[in-house]
Design a protein around this motif. Structure first.
Motif: not given
Length: 450
Positions: A388-395
């Motif tokens: 999981r990640s809240n960073n859109l860059v890692h989407r």
């Protein structure tokens, strides 16, 4: 053991070890030889709620300060009757002077209830609980019983409080769940046995990562819901967890069912985090190892195949000078001699072509190594880990991981319309060409996405 620090300042001594006017009135009624001991016992009980047992409990600085107040010699404290008839009579006089009464049965029950409801949840060591309990008796102006009685009270209260915590946890364990936990205890040295679950992840290799994934899958399957467990940062939870970690499967099996399952549940809740961290560390190390080995293998072949030409900058200068001096000359007459021969220039061309394809060769070797050996770890790892990640860059990377989870183990041919997530994940120059009309194997880009 002394009751105060040797390094107490004069201000601390004056605040904690000074006699008041009423104390002197009582003290003057005692014989001169016992006044120093009486004063020490009086001030110690006023401060801590307990009496001393020998002169060694009082630092020299305290003894000297008390002796100066009453005009006695510090050596007189050694001859004081601490536990005899005189000492007992002095303790009774001190309790009466300070307004303390003897503890009754209902007082001990109230102290036990307070210890169980207020003190046990703090997770203090036995010495810390003893100090707090003595403070309770002082606050209620009740003479505390002997240390042995207080120790028994604390032990009983702590056991009762722990039983309440463990009973709540055990209420969430079904009979089938308990049977599976017992099976883990019975198979102590197995991969998912009690001892096996405590083991370290080991060296980064394919076997250890598969074992770590199996253990984490077992823990995730048997861990209790959050509402069944106390906060893992709670002092009591930490104490109980350490107790379970330090026990063997044999000692765990000796506990009653409810207590055994609750301790096992606390152990699994904490172990889940540790196993997750260990599995991620193994995964990172293995991915790094795959890339390093592929690079070293290609580099070794590159050195063998290509003779590296050194001093190319100087070589370029010599060729430029010769060309400027004979601009109309033939290459073979002007450039070749300045370069040291046609073989040198040919070696430069080979070196450039080899280096231009170096990264491609590295990724080709990496892909083969992954498909032949490391690919089998992917389903096991993705089956127990969630990213999981809240960073859109890692989407984009997370989308690729989801795709890996869906296609791991698949050997079917993919088409462009299947939506293989390559953009932003796999470098364009490393993307493997499709097999006609853009078709490709599902496993083709897994090493890069991993």
């Amino acid at each position: 053991m002394s009751v105060v620090s040797i390094s107490e300042t004069d201000e601390d001594l004056a605040g904690r070890w000074s006699l008041v006017f009423e104390d002197f009135a009582l003290l003057n009624a005692k014989s001169a030889a016992t006044q120093l001991g009486f004063a020490a016992q009086l001030l110690l009980y006023r401060m801590t709620g307990r009496f001393g047992r020998d002169a060694g409990e009082f630092p020299d600085t305290v003894v000297t300060y008390l002796a100066e107040q009453i005009g006695a010699s510090p050596a007189e404290l050694e001859g004081y009757d601490w536990l005899g008839r005189s000492g007992r009579r002095h303790r009774a006089d001190i309790l009466d002077h300070l307004g303390f009464r003897r503890a009754r049965r209902q007082d001990m029950q109230a102290a036990a209830a307070w210890t169980g409801s207020e003190l046990c949840q703090l997770g203090l060591p036995a010495s810390g609980m003893m100090d707090r309990l003595l403070g309770w008796f002082v606050a209620h102006r009740i003479a505390a019983p002997e240390e042995e009685a207080l120790t028994a009270l604390i032990t009983t209260a702590r056991r009762g409080f722990e039983d309440q915590v463990l009973e709540k946890i055990a209420s969430f364990v079904s009979s089938e769940h308990g049977e599976r936990l017992d099976a883990s205890l019975a198979d102590e040295e197995g991969v998912t046995g009690f001892s096996g679950l405590k083991a370290d992840p080991g060296q980064p290799n394919i076997d250890n990562i598969l074992i770590a994934a199996r253990r984490l899958a077992f823990v995730k399957q048997h861990v209790l819901p959050l509402e069944a467990l106390p906060d893992l940062r709670d002092p009591i939870a930490r104490i109980l967890r350490r107790r379970a970690i330090n026990e063997t499967a044999w000692t765990m099996r000796r506990h009653p069912d409810g207590r055994r399952y609750a301790l096992f549940g606390l152990f699994l809740a904490h172990r889940e985090r540790e196993l997750t961290d260990g599995l991620i560390d193994l995964l990172i190390e293995i991915v790094h190892t795959i890339g390093s080995r592929a690079r070293n293998r290609v580099l070794k072949a590159f050195v063998t195949e290509v003779e590296r030409v050194h001093g190319k900058e100087g070589l370029l200068v010599r060729i430029a000078e010769a060309a400027c001096l004979q601009p109309e000359g033939m290459v073979c007459d002007v450039v070749f001699p300045a370069a040291g021969g046609a073989d040198v220039l040919a070696a430069i061309v080979r070196e450039h072509k080899a280096s231009d394809g170096f990264e491609r060769r590295v990724h080709r070797v990496l892909r083969v190594s992954y498909l032949r050996h490391y690919r089998r770890m992917l389903p096991a790892v993705l089956g127990v880990l969630e990213f999981r990640s809240n960073n859109l860059v890692h989407r984009l990377v997370l989308d690729a991981v989801d795709w890996l989870r869906r296609t791991s183990g698949s050997r079917r041919v993919l088409r462009p319309e299947d939506g293989v997530p390559l953009d932003g994940v796999v470098p364009p120059q490393m993307a493997r060409p499709g097999r006609g009309k853009g078709r490709r194997r599902a496993s083709a880009d897994q090493p890069h996405q991993l």
